[in-house]
Design a protein around this motif. Structure first.
Motif: not given
Length: 431
Positions: A171, A295, A369
Motif C-alpha cells: 500500500q 492490492i 481495502h
C-alpha cells in the motif's frame, strides 16, 4: 372375420404401446405440486456455504420448489458435466466457466433464456448486468448463461510474510505511485531470499491476460485474430513472466506437489502474494491467525489501476430438465440483485455482476481495502476472444504451460501460440 378383428385389435394395441413409449420420452414441464431441482457448482467448502445462502433464500420465497446443491470438485468438473450432459443425467442448473461456455452452447443442451428473462416470472433483466460480462454466453442476442457474479483480479498479500522479509507494505508503494513491475520484481525477490515464495502463478488464462493487459498489451484484435507476434506489450508480458519464474520470484502452481496450492501456502504463511478474485476471502477470513489485504496488480503503463481479467462463471439451464420453468426461475433469482446479496454480503466470495449492488463490497468490514475489487471490476473485462473458439483456451494454455514449467522459452511459446491460435480460429470460421 375373426382373424380380421384379431389383427385390428393387435394393431391398435401396438399403436397404443408406441404412443405410450413416445410419451415416456416426452420432457415434463409441469411444475404443479412440489418440484425437485438439482444445482451443481465447483468451489472450496467455504464457497459452497456461500452458494447455499441463495438456495435457502429462494426456497423461502418459493416453498413449492426444492433445490439441492450437488457440489463437484473443481478438478475434473468440466469433464464430469460434459459426460452427464451426453448421458442425459446433468443437473437442472449448473455453473459453466467463461472459458468453456461456448463448448457447452455448441452441444445444444442448454436453454436460450432470452424470452424468459423478458417475462414477469424472471427476477432479473438482461440490462441489469454490468457490460462486458457476457463473453461467449451471449450469441446474436441469444442469452445462454447468466453471470452468477464476477471476480476481478487483485493481489492478496500476506502481511506476516512481508514483514518477516523486511518488505514494506504494498500500500505504501501504491500511495507513492511506485507499484509497478520493477517494484514487484524487487519485493518478490526479497521474499524469496527470506526463504518463502514470492508469488504463486496459476496456469489458466485469467492470470495470463491480467499480466498482458496491465502492460497495455493485447493477444487478439477486435475481430478475434491473434496479434501476439506483432504486439510488443503482450510479448513483454510473456518475457516478464518467464524471467520471474526462472529467477524464482514466481512459482508456478502446476509445479507444486499434488494437493498443495497457493491458497494453502498463503494460509500457512509460506508465500507473500497470490492472485485471485474474491473467492479466497471467505476461507482466508475464517483463519483468525492470517493477516491479509488486497492490492491492485502492479502495472507497467504508469497507471495505478490497470485493466485486469474478470473471472466469471455462468449459470445455465439444462434443456432436458423436467421442470424448465422452475429451473429458469431459480437461475434468474440466483443471479438477481436479491440472490447475489444473499450470497455475497459480508465475507462473500465474489463481486456483484448486476448494477446497483455495490454496497455489498463498500460496506464489507474486512479486509481493509475491499474497494479495490470495484476499481478492478470497473476497469477489467472478461475474455471474449480466446474463449469464443471451442477448445482453443485449453490448447493455448497447454502450450503456455511448457513455458511455465521452464521447458520452453518465451519466444518459442509466442511462436507456438500464434501458430495454434491461427489454425484454430481459421478452422472455426471456415466451418
Amino acid at each position: 372375420m375373426e382373424r380380421l378383428a384379431y389383427l385390428t385389435v393387435l394393431i391398435l394395441l401396438l399403436f397404443s404401446l408406441l404412443l405410450s413409449a413416445c410419451g415416456g420420452n416426452h420432457r415434463e414441464n409441469t411444475d404443479d405440486g412440489e418440484v425437485q431441482l438439482t444445482m451443481s457448482a465447483w468451489g472450496n467448502p467455504a464457497e459452497i456455504k456461500v452458494y447455499q445462502k441463495a438456495l435457502d433464500a429462494f426456497m423461502a420465497d418459493n416453498p413449492e420448489i426444492k433445490v439441492e446443491l450437488v457440489p463437484i470438485p473443481n478438478d475434473g468438473y468440466q469433464d464430469k458435466i460434459m459426460t452427464q450432459l451426453s448421458g442425459g443425467k446433468a443437473p437442472d442448473i449448473f455453473y459453466v466457466g467463461s472459458e468453456w461456455i461456448s463448448k457447452i452452447v455448441e452441444t445444444g443442451k442448454v436453454v436460450d433464456l432470452s424470452d424468459f428473462l423478458s417475462s414477469d416470472e424472471s427476477y432479473v433483466k438482461p440490462d441489469e448486468f454490468a457490460e462486458g460480462l457476457w463473453g461467449a454466453a451471449k450469441i446474436n442476442n441469444q442469452i445462454y448463461g447468466l453471470a452468477v457474479d464476477c471476480n476481478p483480479f487483485v493481489l492478496y498479500y500476506n502481511k506476516k510474510v512481508l514483514e518477516e522479509a523486511g518488505v514494506k507494505s504494498p500500500q505504501e508503494y501504491y500511495d507513492e505511485g511506485k507499484w509497478n513491475w520493477d517494484t514487484f520484481a524487487e519485493v518478490t525477490a526479497q521474499i524469496k531470499e527470506s526463504g518463502k515464495k514470492g508469488f504463486i502463478l496459476d496456469g489458466w488464462s485469467g492470470p495470463l491476460f491480467t499480466w498482458i493487459w496491465t502492460n497495455g498489451g493485447e493477444m487478439y484484435d477486435e475481430d478475434g485474430h491473434i496479434i501476439l507476434s506483432e504486439n510488443e506489450e503482450a510479448q513483454e508480458a510473456f518475457k516478464y513472466i518467464s524471467d520471474m519464474l526462472q529467477q524464482g520470484n514466481f512459482t508456478y502452481s502446476g509445479s507444486l506437489p499434488q494437493g498443495q496450492g497457493g491458497d494453502a501456502m498463503f494460509m500457512s504463511n509460506q508465500v507473500g502474494f497470490v492472485g485471485a478474485g474474491r473467492w479466497y476471502t471467505p476461507m482466508f477470513s475464517e483463519n483468525k491467525a492470517l493477516e491479509f489485504d488486497y492490492i491492485p496488480y502492479p502495472t507497467n503503463t504508469g497507471e495505478q489501476q490497470g485493466t485486469v481479467s474478470i473471472a466469471t462463471a455462468y449459470m445455465v439451464v439444462n434443456k432436458d430438465s423436467k421442470h424448465l420453468d422452475a429451473a429458469m426461475k431459480f437461475a434468474s433469482f440466483y443471479t438477481s440483485p436479491e440472490g447475489q446479496k444473499a450470497r455475497l454480503e459480508g465475507n462473500g466470495n465474489a463481486v456483484p455482476s448486476v448494477l446497483g449492488a455495490d454496497e455489498i463490497i463498500t460496506e464489507a468490514e474486512f479486509p481493509e481495502h475491499a474497494g479495490y475489487l470495484l476499481d478492478a471490476r470497473n476497469k477489467g473485462r472478461v475474455d471474449d476472444k480466446q474463449s469464443v473458439v471451442p477448445g482453443m483456451d485449453k490448447e493455448i494454455m497447454d502450450i503456455i504451460d511448457l513455458m511455465y514449467l521452464g521447458e520452453q522459452s518465451a519466444e518459442q511459446t509466442i511462436q507456438a501460440v500464434t501458430k495454434k491460435a491461427t489454425e484454430m480460429i481459421d478452422e472455426y470460421r471456415n466451418q
